[in-house]
Design a protein around this motif. Structure first.
Motif, PDB file in Angstrom:
ATOM      1  N   LEU A  53      44.601  37.825  39.959  1.00 27.35           N
ATOM      2  CA  LEU A  53      44.468  36.182  40.289  1.00 27.35           C
ATOM      3  C   LEU A  53      42.916  36.860  39.130  1.00 27.35           C
ATOM      4  O   LEU A  53      42.043  35.865  38.984  1.00 27.35           O
ATOM      5  N   ARG A  54      42.375  37.922  39.649  1.00 24.00           N
ATOM      6  CA  ARG A  54      40.853  38.515  39.277  1.00 24.00           C
ATOM      7  C   ARG A  54      40.087  37.880  39.727  1.00 24.00           C
ATOM      8  O   ARG A  54      38.755  37.312  38.956  1.00 24.00           O
ATOM      9  N   CYS A  55      39.960  37.089  41.392  1.00 20.00           N
ATOM     10  CA  CYS A  55      38.969  37.285  42.079  1.00 20.00           C
ATOM     11  C   CYS A  55      38.141  38.055  42.176  1.00 20.00           C
ATOM     12  O   CYS A  55      37.003  37.931  43.171  1.00 20.00           O
ATOM     13  N   TYR A  56      38.441  39.213  41.794  1.00 17.30           N
ATOM     14  CA  TYR A  56      37.272  40.629  42.186  1.00 17.30           C
ATOM     15  C   TYR A  56      37.040  41.004  43.447  1.00 17.30           C
ATOM     16  O   TYR A  56      35.359  41.074  43.810  1.00 17.30           O
ATOM     17  N   ALA A  57      37.843  40.465  44.529  1.00 15.09           N
ATOM     18  CA  ALA A  57      37.441  40.949  45.925  1.00 15.09           C
ATOM     19  C   ALA A  57      37.574  42.248  45.842  1.00 15.09           C
ATOM     20  O   ALA A  57      36.889  43.230  46.807  1.00 15.09           O
ATOM     21  N   THR A  62      33.719  44.565  47.062  1.00 15.56           N
ATOM     22  CA  THR A  62      33.951  45.224  48.575  1.00 15.56           C
ATOM     23  C   THR A  62      33.669  46.698  48.020  1.00 15.56           C
ATOM     24  O   THR A  62      33.374  46.826  48.981  1.00 15.56           O
ATOM     25  N   ARG A  73      42.905  46.272  51.503  1.00 14.85           N
ATOM     26  CA  ARG A  73      43.006  45.811  52.613  1.00 14.85           C
ATOM     27  C   ARG A  73      42.665  44.333  51.755  1.00 14.85           C
ATOM     28  O   ARG A  73      43.104  42.963  52.594  1.00 14.85           O
ATOM     29  N   VAL A  74      41.568  43.798  51.294  1.00 12.91           N
ATOM     30  CA  VAL A  74      41.250  42.215  50.453  1.00 12.91           C
ATOM     31  C   VAL A  74      41.625  41.748  49.756  1.00 12.91           C
ATOM     32  O   VAL A  74      41.715  40.493  49.287  1.00 12.91           O
ATOM     33  N   CYS A  75      43.120  42.375  48.745  1.00  8.27           N
ATOM     34  CA  CYS A  75      43.870  41.570  47.789  1.00  8.27           C
ATOM     35  C   CYS A  75      44.497  40.644  48.483  1.00  8.27           C
ATOM     36  O   CYS A  75      45.659  41.062  49.184  1.00  8.27           O
ATOM     37  N   PRO A  76      44.469  40.003  48.722  1.00 11.34           N
ATOM     38  CA  PRO A  76      45.184  38.807  48.865  1.00 11.34           C
ATOM     39  C   PRO A  76      46.700  38.663  48.612  1.00 11.34           C
ATOM     40  O   PRO A  76      47.546  38.130  49.074  1.00 11.34           O
ATOM     41  N   VAL A  77      46.881  39.029  47.463  1.00 13.11           N
ATOM     42  CA  VAL A  77      47.840  39.669  46.299  1.00 13.11           C
ATOM     43  C   VAL A  77      48.771  40.948  46.916  1.00 13.11           C
ATOM     44  O   VAL A  77      49.387  40.772  46.411  1.00 13.11           O
ATOM     45  N   LYS A  78      48.035  41.539  47.489  1.00 12.71           N
ATOM     46  CA  LYS A  78      49.207  42.063  48.258  1.00 12.71           C
ATOM     47  C   LYS A  78      49.170  44.004  46.370  1.00 12.71           C
ATOM     48  O   LYS A  78      50.331  44.362  46.370  1.00 12.71           O
TER      49      LYS A  78
END
Lengths: 356, 288
Positions: free
Chosen positions: B180-184, B188, B239-244
């Protein structure tokens, strides 16, 4: 509104029929998470799914949306609209996510309506799937007037699990969609699941006004990483960026998701940034949902789905923030001692972490 | 209360009481009452909220490079892997040595799934960890332990390395489609600290604004090259990637290349220059 029953097999047969006439979009399991995706095989639908990681808003307000393409002609340019959206059925949407679409409607369908959103909305039938259990440990829909079996924002609501579903027809659109289904009379709503979270949301707009200059935001923002995950996974967040892209031979004007937690979001030409700190940006996330949007559109722009709290890499938890805001000691104009007091986040509701 | 927690609290109280630092970044118990989250202790009383256990997954050295913290003297609680991040940041002159690193002997961090059905299995990075005592810290909390045998840190790469380029391309294409390119991942990462990320630069616009497969691919490809020889393997991006998206695989592959070519492990020695910022005449890269 009438209630009827459908068997699991009857449901799958009906969905096969639906998929033949429209694009069927439903939750599927991908790498251990659930996402709404166009369905090729009916068996791929995750009927017993918990909650989709990315909310189904992406099928009405996509991550990237071509507004028009620009073709260069001899001494002229031609603007071409994108291909029209065909009929779609969004199957399995949770009541909170459906409520979120009703909130997005207030913004995107207000005059002048956003034509791309409007077209997709009109061409989409929503089939809701009631929650048989609490889907995320953090969700709190009942605190915002919603509920795990709410049928108000869908065309058809299915409730149940396993071998039979209770069918509630909520709209004419839903009635039409169900015309080919084998329904039996006498459906009964299963008991609603009990939800563990009750979050105080009343009076939040006023609390936010009072807390505008509170040092609370600074403390909360200390651990914020400034990613955009909370906004992208939120079913009601709707901010975007528009730019022109060269796609080889022609150009496109593209609208893409953007989020207020990025430092670049409000950066202006010339370099000034009115929301220059993480604290100001984090405050915006809450104030937009619980103060500014209600002021303009009359409803809270949050449905309590719990995704932002669930997925935040550093546990910025909206339930905790809302509770803190209720009890926060604030001074209206941020001039005095409260701004100097740096109470740790979470202390406001009397936790016992210090003694752990 | 564990000895580690008692030790951390005592050290932090002392640092704050002596005004050696303005504040200390550590861990406290999160809102679920189980998992730790980052916590900033400003006062000696707040030092008593600090905890340390096998849920302290975050790499807190990220906070040291935030633009808003420039000029502050900060204390930071580091696990051995986080200490390697700090070593890289200091070697890159990211800040003068005005950080007080409170190293903690690490018990290994557990893998928890977001659905709540946690196992107590150690995270992948911990299964291959051969450094449970943090190197080069100002303060050490806990008893240094002898290192036991570990799994091969590159075993996870073998299935992908056995594939053809086309198969790998198909694999990553499928993964990046979800991004999603949320850049998490970037936010992090302590080693991602550019004031202006190439992915968001407007002039020139390296990566298009569209959130699509090609743009996502470009973002992840360039990011992992920027981390070559610098990534210490905390796997927080994954770990932080919401879409794994299995980003740890990409970074691990580049760590392997750097180890093979330069015998270099990022962050393990503070007296060694990073290989991609130096050149030795005897280096042979076998470039065709």
């Amino acid at each position: 509104m009438t209630a009827q029953r459908i068997t699991r097999q009857g449901l799958l047969d009906w969905l096969n029929g639906v998929a033949a006439k429209a694009t069927l979009i439903a939750p599927v399991r991908v790498e251990g998470i659930y996402l709404f995706r166009p369905i090729v095989k009916i068996e791929d639908i995750a009927l017993d799914y918990s909650q989709s990681t990315v909310p189904p808003k992406e099928w009405l307000f996509p991550r990237s949306d071509t507004l028009f393409t620009i073709e260069r002609l001899d001494r002229a340019y031609e603007l071409k609209p994108p291909a029209a959206a065909g009929p779609r059925v969004l199957f399995g949407i949770r009541p909170c996510d459906a409520r979120a679409l009703a909130i997005l409607d207030r913004l995107f369908l207000a005059e002048p309506a956003d034509n791309l959103y409007e077209e997709r909305r009109q061409n989409t039938v929503l089939v809701g799937l009631a929650c048989a259990r609490q889907q995320l440990p953090e969700c709190f829909c009942t605190s915002l007037g919603g509920g795990p079996q709410e049928a108000a924002n869908v065309d058809v609501l299915l409730a149940g699990a396993g071998e039979a579903y209770t069918v509630t027809v909520a709209t004419e659109k839903g009635q039409q969609l169900l015309s080919g289904a084998t329904l039996r009379d006498g459906g009964e709503m299963p008991p609603a699941p009990s939800l563990s979270n009750q979050v105080p949301t009343a009076g939040m707009a006023e609390r936010l006004r009072l807390a505008f200059n509170s040092s609370y935001w600074q403390r909360l923002a200390d651990r914020c990483l400034g990613c955009k995950m909370c906004t992208y996974l939120c079913p009601t967040c709707h901010c975007f960026d528009i730019r022109d892209c060269d796609v080889g031979g022609h150009a496109e004007r593209v609208r893409c998701w953007d989020g207020c937690q990025s430092a670049l979001f409000t950066k202006l030409a010339g370099g000034h940034n009115p929301r220059a700190s993480k604290a100001a940006r984090l405050r915006q996330f809450y104030a937009h949902k619980y103060l500014y949007f209600p002021e303009r559109f009359g409803v809270t722009q949050c449905v309590g789905c719990g995704r932002c709290a669930h997925f935040c890499p550093v546990n910025i938890d909206i339930r905790e923030t809302l509770r803190d805001l209720q009890t926060l000691e604030v001074c209206p104009h941020g001039s005095g001692e409260t701004a100097r007091r740096r109470e740790p986040v979470g202390a406001a509701f009397g936790d016992s972490r210090a003694s752990a | 209360m564990s000895d580690l927690v008692t030790g951390i609290r005592a050290q932090v109280r002392d640092l704050l009481a002596r005004r050696r630092v303005e504040y200390v970044v550590g861990y406290e118990t999160g809102s679920d009452g189980v998992n730790a989250r980052p916590f900033f202790a400003y006062t000696t009383e707040e030092a008593d909220r600090l905890v340390f256990d096998n849920t302290c997954t975050h790499n807190l050295t990220k906070y040291l490079v935030e633009p808003e913290r420039r000029g502050s003297t900060i204390g930071v609680v580091v696990k051995p892997c986080d200490a390697r991040s700090l070593t890289v940041l200091l070697a890159e002159h990211k800040f003068p040595r005005d950080v007080v690193a409170i190293g903690v002997v690490c018990p290994g961090i557990v893998q928890r799934t977001r659905e709540g059905g946690d196992g107590e299995a150690p995270q992948a990075r911990c299964q291959v960890c051969d450094q449970h005592t943090p190197p080069a810290c100002d303060i050490l909390v806990g008893e240094a332990t002898a290192e036991g045998p570990v799994l091969d840190q590159f075993a996870r790469l073998a299935p992908l390395e056995a594939q053809s380029a086309a198969e790998r391309s198909a694999f990553w294409s499928q993964q990046f489609e979800r991004c999603l390119r949320c850049y998490a991942c970037r936010q992090t990462c302590p080693q991602c600290y550019c004031d202006e990320c190439f992915a968001e630069a407007l002039d020139p616009e390296w990566v298009g604004v569209r959130i699509g497969r090609a743009e996502n691919w470009l973002f992840h490809a360039i990011r992992c090259f920027h981390l070559a020889g610098r990534c210490i393997g905390c796997d927080e991006c994954e770990r932080v990637c919401p879409v794994k998206i299995p980003l740890g695989l990409l970074n691990r592959k580049l760590r392997k290349e750097v180890l093979d070519r330069f015998e270099y492990r990022a962050g393990t020695r503070s007296d060694e220059r990073p290989p991609l910022e130096t050149f030795r005449k005897e280096e042979k890269l076998d470039l065709a």
